[in-house]
Design an enzyme around this catalytic site. Structure first.
Site, PDB file in Angstrom:
ATOM      1  N   CYS A 296       0.829  -1.226   0.000  1.00  0.00           N
ATOM      2  CA  CYS A 296       0.000   0.000   0.000  1.00  0.00           C
ATOM      3  C   CYS A 296       0.852   1.260   0.000  1.00  0.00           C
ATOM      4  CB  CYS A 296      -1.016   0.007   1.124  1.00  0.00           C
ATOM      5  SG  CYS A 296      -0.475   0.610   2.716  1.00  0.00           S
ATOM      6  N   TYR A 340      -1.574   4.109   1.525  1.00  0.00           N
ATOM      7  CA  TYR A 340      -2.569   4.463   0.505  1.00  0.00           C
ATOM      8  C   TYR A 340      -2.508   5.949   0.151  1.00  0.00           C
ATOM      9  CZ  TYR A 340      -4.934  -0.111   0.760  1.00  0.00           C
ATOM     10  OH  TYR A 340      -5.231  -1.443   0.713  1.00  0.00           O
ATOM     11  N   TRP A 358      -4.509   5.415   5.809  1.00  0.00           N
ATOM     12  CA  TRP A 358      -4.613   3.962   6.042  1.00  0.00           C
ATOM     13  C   TRP A 358      -3.586   3.495   7.067  1.00  0.00           C
ATOM     14  CZ3 TRP A 358      -1.440  -0.302   5.514  1.00  0.00           C
ATOM     15  CH2 TRP A 358      -2.054  -1.557   5.580  1.00  0.00           C
ATOM     16  N   TYR A 558     -10.107  -5.813  -6.295  1.00  0.00           N
ATOM     17  CA  TYR A 558      -9.332  -5.142  -5.267  1.00  0.00           C
ATOM     18  C   TYR A 558      -7.885  -5.613  -5.288  1.00  0.00           C
ATOM     19  CZ  TYR A 558      -8.764  -2.728  -0.805  1.00  0.00           C
ATOM     20  OH  TYR A 558      -8.380  -1.862   0.189  1.00  0.00           O
ATOM     21  N   HIS A 559      -6.945  -4.651  -5.326  1.00  0.00           N
ATOM     22  CA  HIS A 559      -5.505  -4.912  -5.387  1.00  0.00           C
ATOM     23  C   HIS A 559      -5.071  -5.501  -6.722  1.00  0.00           C
ATOM     24  CE1 HIS A 559      -5.401  -5.148  -0.687  1.00  0.00           C
ATOM     25  NE2 HIS A 559      -5.419  -3.890  -1.140  1.00  0.00           N
ATOM     26  N   HIS A 643      -2.846  -0.521  -6.890  1.00  0.00           N
ATOM     27  CA  HIS A 643      -4.292  -0.367  -6.793  1.00  0.00           C
ATOM     28  C   HIS A 643      -4.804   0.289  -8.080  1.00  0.00           C
ATOM     29  CE1 HIS A 643      -2.770  -0.954  -2.756  1.00  0.00           C
ATOM     30  NE2 HIS A 643      -3.972  -1.319  -2.365  1.00  0.00           N
TER      31      HIS A 643
END
Length: 702
Positions: A296, A340, A358, A558-559, A643
Site C-alpha cells: 500500500c 494508501y 490507512w 481489489y488490489h 491499486h
C-alpha cells in the site's frame, strides 16, 4: 479461541494460493460488512485498533470468503476414477499414479540423488474422455519436505495425447507446500500435460507432486469481441504493485511481507517478482536489505528512472529501486507516516506526496516534497490535505486515499479526484493550495480511474469509482478534464458513460490515445469477486465512445493492477492479498488490443523504428526513422501502478515538422510540466494504426 482470531491466524500463516478452482460465476458472494463498524477514532500501532484483530484493510475478517483446503479442492475436482498418469521418470516407490489416488500422504517424485534425471520433467494425465476444463490444482508433497516443489512451469492440453497446444498457462509457483491453483480459458481436452521447468527452491533436478486435480466448467470461453487475452501467467505472489524498467522492458511486481497477505505485521521486508516479457519467465526475490514492507505504498518513477516507493505497512519508509543496478536502497524517512497515499513526479524532478490515513494515524496527512537528488523530505505546511477529502462513510481513514495527481507546469500538481472537489497544489516554499472547482456533477469517485491521455492539450479522462471505499455502488461516469495554467479552473465535460459500472478497476492509455479499461466491480467489496466486471472496454478520444472488448478469464478487482508494456500490450494481474481467502489471484494475463490485428484476425504487420535517439531534450527536436510510412508518433511515460493509481503514465502526441521519406523530425514540448522529465516509450503507428515496438528515450531535467 474466538472464530475471528482463528481466521486471522489462518490469514497470517498462509502465503500461497488457496483460491477455489471454480469459474467466477460460481463464486459465492461475500456478506456485506457494515462500513460504520470501523472504529475511526481508535488507533493502535499507527492503524485502526480493529486492524489485524477484527478487520483486514478495514474489512471485517469474518466477511471475507474463505479459500478451500487441499482436501476440499481435491473433492471439488473431476473424479479421476479411470484416469491414468504418466511421467518422464520416477523414483521406484513414487510412481506418477500417486497423484491420482486421493491420498496426499503419497506422491510422485522423479529419481532421487543430486544427479537425478535433469529438468524439465513432465506429468501427463489421460482423463479417458474430453471435458470442458478451465483450471488445475497442484498439491505439492505434504510430508514436511520441499524437495521437488515446482517453480517455473507450463500447462498444455491435447485431444489425442500426441499434439499438445501452445501453453494455456505458464509462470512460477511459490516454494511452499500449499496448494497452487491455475485458472485458464475454458477449453475441451482429454489430456493435460504439466511440465516442471525448475525446482522452486533450486535444491536439485527434482519434481514432486502429491495430487494433480483438474476442474471442469459449463461456461464456454466467451466469444471474442476485440483484441485477445494471453494464456495465464502464474506469479509466486499476488502482484499488487507494478513498475516498468526502462533498461529492459521487464516488469517488477510486489505484494507485501507475504505472498498472499499483508495483515498482522509490517513485515520489514517485501516479496517481489520480475516478469520477463521476452521469455515469459517469472523470477522471485525477497527484498530484506531496506527493512520496508511496501504494501500500500505511494509509488512513482523519478526523472532518472528509479522507482520511489513510500510508506505503506512500514509507514515512514522511503525505498528506491534502481533498474540499472537491479538494487533496492533505503531513502530518507518521510515527515508523515502514510499508507494508501498518492505521489507524483514534478516538472523539476521532485516528488509530491499527500494523503494516506490507512497507516500511521488518522488525518492531517498534509503534503510534503521529496528531492531524489538530495534524498530529503520537506514538509509543506501550506499544502493541507483537507480540501481533497471525500465524504467517505468510514471517515478520514478512507477519505484521503488514492489521490488522482498530475504533475504540471512550474512544479504544480493538479488533483483531479477522487473527491468531487478538484485542487491545485503548489510545491514552492511552504506549499499552497487553490480550489479548482468540481468535476462537473460527478460524485466522489473513490477507487476510480484518471488518465492523462493527451498531455499536450492537458486532457485527463476520469472513469467510474464509488462514493465510499467499500459497501458502495460504483458508477459508469466518464468526464474529460482539460487543465491549463496552474491555479485556474479547468474545463470539465461529461461524456457518454462506460458500458459497465466499475470501482477497483484499471485504465491504461495506449499508443494512439485510446484508453483501455479492465476489471472492477459494480459494488465496492474488497476481497470479493462478487459483481466482477470481466469484460473490458476501450475509449476512443475522437468519438468519446466506449467499445466492448473480449472478456477476461479471471476477475481483477481489489488490489489488481495493469500496465502498458513496450510491445504495446497491457499486463493485467493480481487481486486479493487476503490470506486464506477465496479471492487471491496469483496471476496475470496480457491483453493484445485490436490495433495488433487485421480485420481477418491475423496479426498485423508492425512498423519498425530503425533509428531514434536515446535521449530527448525538452523544447528540442528528435529525428526518427522507420521502415514504412508512419502517421502517428507518441511519447508515453513509463507507468508505475498500485491499486487503481498510476500517476506516471501520460501520453504526449508528437507531430512531424518535416518529413524526408521515412525520416521524421519531431518537435518536443517546451514545458517540463507537460513532458515531465523521465523515461518514455516512443511508439510510431502506420496508417492502419498498428504501433511499433517501443524505443526507450530519456527526457532529462531541463
Amino acid at each position: 479461541m474466538q472464530p475471528t482470531m482463528l481466521r486471522l491466524l489462518a490469514f497470517m500463516s498462509l502465503s500461497a494460493n488457496l483460491a477455489n478452482a471454480i469459474t467466477p460465476q460460481q463464486i459465492v458472494p461475500a456478506s456485506v460488512p457494515n462500513a460504520n463498524n470501523v472504529q475511526q477514532a481508535a488507533v493502535k500501532n499507527g492503524q485502526l485498533s480493529t486492524e489485524g484483530v477484527q478487520t483486514l484493510d478495514g474489512v471485517a475478517i469474518d466477511a471475507i470468503p474463505e479459500g478451500r483446503s487441499a482436501p476440499a479442492i481435491m473433492a471439488a475436482a473431476i473424479t479421476p476414477t479411470t484416469w491414468t498418469a504418466t511421467a518422464d521418470s520416477y523414483q521406484p516407490g513414487y510412481p506418477p499414479s500417486n497423484v491420482l489416488d486421493g491420498d496426499t500422504n503419497t506422491f510422485w517424485h522423479t529419481p532421487f540423488g543430486a544427479n537425478g534425471n535433469p529438468l524439465p520433467h513432465t506429468l501427463t494425465i489421460d482423463m479417458k474422455q474430453q471435458y470442458l476444463i478451465n483450471s488445475i490444482a497442484y498439491v505439492p508433497r505434504q510430508d514436511g519436505q520441499l524437495n521437488g516443489n515446482v517453480g517455473q512451469h507450463i500447462i498444455q492440453v491435447s485431444a489425442d495425447g500426441i499434439t499438445f497446444t501452445t501453453p494455456v498457462a505458464t509462470g512460477t509457483y511459490a516454494d511452499t507446500s500449499l496448494t497452487k491453483t491455475t485458472i485458464f480459458e475454458a477449453t475441451y481436452a482429454r489430456f493435460v500435460r504439466f511440465t516442471a521447468q525448475t525446482e522452486a527452491g533450486g535444491r536439485g533436478p527434482w519434481t514432486s507432486c502429491a495430487s494433480f486435480n483438474i476442474f471442469q466448467t459449463t461456461q464456454q470461453a466467451p466469444a471474442k469481441a476485440g483484441g485477445e487475452w494471453s494464456p495465464t501467467i502464474d506469479f509466486p505472489i499476488v502482484p499488487v504493485s507494478l513498475a516498468l524498467q526502462y533498461n529492459t522492458g521487464n516488469v517488477l511486481a510486489w505484494s507485501s511481507y507475504a505472498a498472499s497477505t499483508f495483515g498482522g505485521s509490517n513485515g520489514g521486508y517485501t516479496l517481489t517478482a520480475t516478469y520477463f516479457p521476452q521469455t515469459g519467465v517469472v523470477s522471485q526475490r525477497n527484498v530484506t536489505n531496506i527493512g520496508h514492507d511496501m504494501f500500500c505504498e505511494g509509488l512513482s518513477i523519478a526523472a532518472d528512472g528509479r522507482f520511489i516507493a513510500t510508506g505503506g505497512n512500514s509507514n515512514y519508509k522511503t525505498s528506491i529501486y534502481s533498474p540499472r543496478y537491479d538494487q533496492w536502497t533505503a531513502g530518507a524517512q518521510m515527515h508523515v507516516p502514510r499508507g494508501y497515499a498518492a505521489q507524483a513526479t514534478l516538472s523539476n524532478g521532485n516528488v509530491f506526496m499527500i494523503g494516506g490515513s490507512w497507516a500511521g494515524g488518522l488525518g492531517n496527512k498534509n503534503g510534503e516534497l521529496y528531492s531524489p537528488s538530495a534524498n530529503t523530505w520537506t514538509a509543506l505546511s501550506g499544502a493541507p490535505v483537507q480540501p481533497m477529502l471525500t465524504n467517505d462513510a468510514q471517515g478520514v481513514y478512507r477519505a484521503d486515499n488514492h489521490g488522482w495527481l498530475f504533475g504540471w507546469k512550474n512544479g504544480y500538481v493538479f488533483q483531479a479526484g477522487p473527491s468531487k472537489n478538484m485542487n491545485w497544489y503548489g510545491t514552492g516554499g511552504a506549499g499552497s493550495v487553490a480550489g479548482a472547482g468540481t468535476r462537473g456533477n460527478d460524485a466522489d469517485a473513490m477507487c476510480g480511474m484518471a488518465v492523462m491521455y493527451d498531455a499536450t492539450q492537458g486532457k485527463i479522462l476520469t472513469l467510474g469509482g464509488s462514493p465510499s471505499y467499500q459497501s458502495s455502488t460504483a458508477t459508469s461516469n466518464a468526464f474529460i478534464i482539460q487543465i491549463n495554467g496552474p491555479n485556474t479552473y479547468p474545463g470539465v465535460q461529461r461524456i457518454n458513460p462506460m458500458w459497465f459500472q466499475r470501482t477497483f478497476a484499471n485504465a491504461v492509455v495506449l499508443p494512439g490515445g485510446k484508453v483501455f479499461i479492465t476489471g472492477g466491480q459494480v459494488n465496492a467489496q474488497p476481497f470479493s469477486d462478487d459483481t466482477s466486471q470481466l469484460q473490458p472496454e476501450l475509449w476512443d478520444p475522437v468519438t468519446t465512445n466506449f467499445v466492448k472488448l473480449s472478456p477476461n478469464t479471471i476477475p481483477r478487482n481489489y488490489h489488481s493492477t495493469a500496465l502498458l508494456l513496450a510491445d504495446a500490450t497491457v499486463l493485467s494481474g493480481g487481486g486479493g492479498l487476503c490470506g486464506a481467502c477465496a479471492t487471491n489471484h496469483f496471476d496475470a494475463q496480457i491483453y493484445s488490443p485490436p490495433y495488433l490485428f487485421n480485420a481477418d484476425g491475423s496479426r498485423a504487420v508492425r512498423p519498425v523504428i530503425t533509428n531514434a535517439p536515446t535521449s530527448a531534450p525538452i523544447s528540442g527536436t528528435i529525428t526518427v526513422s522507420t521502415d514504412m510510412a508512419a502517421t502517428k508518433f507518441d511519447f508515453i511515460r513509463l507507468g508505475s501502478t498500485t491499486h487503481t493509481v498510476n500517476t506516471d503514465q501520460r501520453r504526449i502526441p508528437l507531430y512531424p515538422r518535416t518529413t524526408n521519406g521515412f525520416t521524421y523530425t519531431l518537435p518536443l514540448p517546451t514545458d517540463p510540466g507537460i513532458m515531465i522529465p523521465g523515461w518514455y516509450m516512443l511508439f510510431v503507428m502506420n496508417q492502419q494504426g498498428t504501433p511499433s515496438l517501443a524505443k526507450f528515450i530519456w527526457v532529462p531535467l531541463p
